[in-house]
Design a protein around this motif. Structure first.
Motif, PDB file in Angstrom:
ATOM      1  N   UNK A 132       0.169   1.216   2.260  1.00  0.00           N
ATOM      2  CA  UNK A 132       1.387   0.805   2.964  1.00  0.00           C
ATOM      3  C   UNK A 132       1.280  -0.642   3.445  1.00  0.00           C
ATOM      4  N   UNK A 133       0.114  -1.034   3.932  1.00  0.00           N
ATOM      5  CA  UNK A 133      -0.096  -2.411   4.371  1.00  0.00           C
ATOM      6  C   UNK A 133       0.027  -3.368   3.193  1.00  0.00           C
ATOM      7  N   UNK A 134      -0.566  -2.998   2.069  1.00  0.00           N
ATOM      8  CA  UNK A 134      -0.489  -3.837   0.875  1.00  0.00           C
ATOM      9  C   UNK A 134       0.962  -3.993   0.413  1.00  0.00           C
ATOM     10  N   UNK A 135       1.723  -2.917   0.442  1.00  0.00           N
ATOM     11  CA  UNK A 135       3.128  -2.972   0.027  1.00  0.00           C
ATOM     12  C   UNK A 135       3.932  -3.846   0.980  1.00  0.00           C
ATOM     13  N   UNK A 136       3.660  -3.725   2.272  1.00  0.00           N
ATOM     14  CA  UNK A 136       4.352  -4.551   3.261  1.00  0.00           C
ATOM     15  C   UNK A 136       4.080  -6.028   3.021  1.00  0.00           C
ATOM     16  N   UNK A 137       2.820  -6.360   2.778  1.00  0.00           N
ATOM     17  CA  UNK A 137       2.462  -7.755   2.522  1.00  0.00           C
ATOM     18  C   UNK A 137       3.052  -8.231   1.193  1.00  0.00           C
ATOM     19  N   UNK A 138       3.016  -7.373   0.186  1.00  0.00           N
ATOM     20  CA  UNK A 138       3.547  -7.749  -1.124  1.00  0.00           C
ATOM     21  C   UNK A 138       5.047  -8.015  -1.044  1.00  0.00           C
ATOM     22  N   UNK A 154       6.630  -9.515   1.094  1.00  0.00           N
ATOM     23  CA  UNK A 154       6.879 -10.855   1.621  1.00  0.00           C
ATOM     24  C   UNK A 154       6.632 -11.955   0.587  1.00  0.00           C
ATOM     25  N   UNK A 155       6.071 -11.582  -0.558  1.00  0.00           N
ATOM     26  CA  UNK A 155       5.780 -12.560  -1.606  1.00  0.00           C
ATOM     27  C   UNK A 155       7.053 -12.913  -2.374  1.00  0.00           C
ATOM     28  N   UNK A 156       7.040 -14.050  -3.071  1.00  0.00           N
ATOM     29  CA  UNK A 156       8.174 -14.383  -3.935  1.00  0.00           C
ATOM     30  C   UNK A 156       8.343 -13.316  -5.024  1.00  0.00           C
ATOM     31  N   UNK A 157       9.552 -13.204  -5.531  1.00  0.00           N
ATOM     32  CA  UNK A 157       9.860 -12.154  -6.512  1.00  0.00           C
ATOM     33  C   UNK A 157       8.936 -12.191  -7.721  1.00  0.00           C
ATOM     34  N   UNK A 158       8.677 -13.368  -8.264  1.00  0.00           N
ATOM     35  CA  UNK A 158       7.815 -13.466  -9.446  1.00  0.00           C
ATOM     36  C   UNK A 158       6.407 -12.939  -9.143  1.00  0.00           C
ATOM     37  N   UNK A 159       5.903 -13.247  -7.957  1.00  0.00           N
ATOM     38  CA  UNK A 159       4.581 -12.766  -7.574  1.00  0.00           C
ATOM     39  C   UNK A 159       4.587 -11.248  -7.405  1.00  0.00           C
ATOM     40  N   UNK A 160       5.673 -10.714  -6.843  1.00  0.00           N
ATOM     41  CA  UNK A 160       5.781  -9.250  -6.687  1.00  0.00           C
ATOM     42  C   UNK A 160       5.807  -8.565  -8.045  1.00  0.00           C
TER      43      UNK A 160
END
Length: 73
Positions: free
Chosen positions: A6-12, A14-20
């Protein structure tokens, strides 16, 4: 473990769409690799349970592993 995911998903998120997208592809690939490995292990276990296992020459296994990994180094 769920908290970590869940923490990883929350942080992810916040990343730009391409990075996600890239992260999502990498995660799916990793999950598929683990699923394939687990399936292969299950097959091996069933074969061993059925008496189809063979004794290995450990020296040969080591030699083969060194040969495979020496090429990659």
């Amino acid at each position: 473990m769920v908290k970590t995911l869940e923490l990883a998903i929350t942080k992810a998120a916040k990343l730009p769409e391409a990075a996600r997208e890239q992260l999502g592809r990498e995660l799916l690939e990793r999950i598929e690799t683990l699923e394939q490995l687990r399936a292969e292990i299950e097959i091996g276990i069933r074969e061993l349970d059925a008496g189809l296992g063979e004794e290995l020459d450990i020296e040969d296994v080591i030699r083969q592993a060194r040969g495979e990994h020496a090429d990659k180094a």
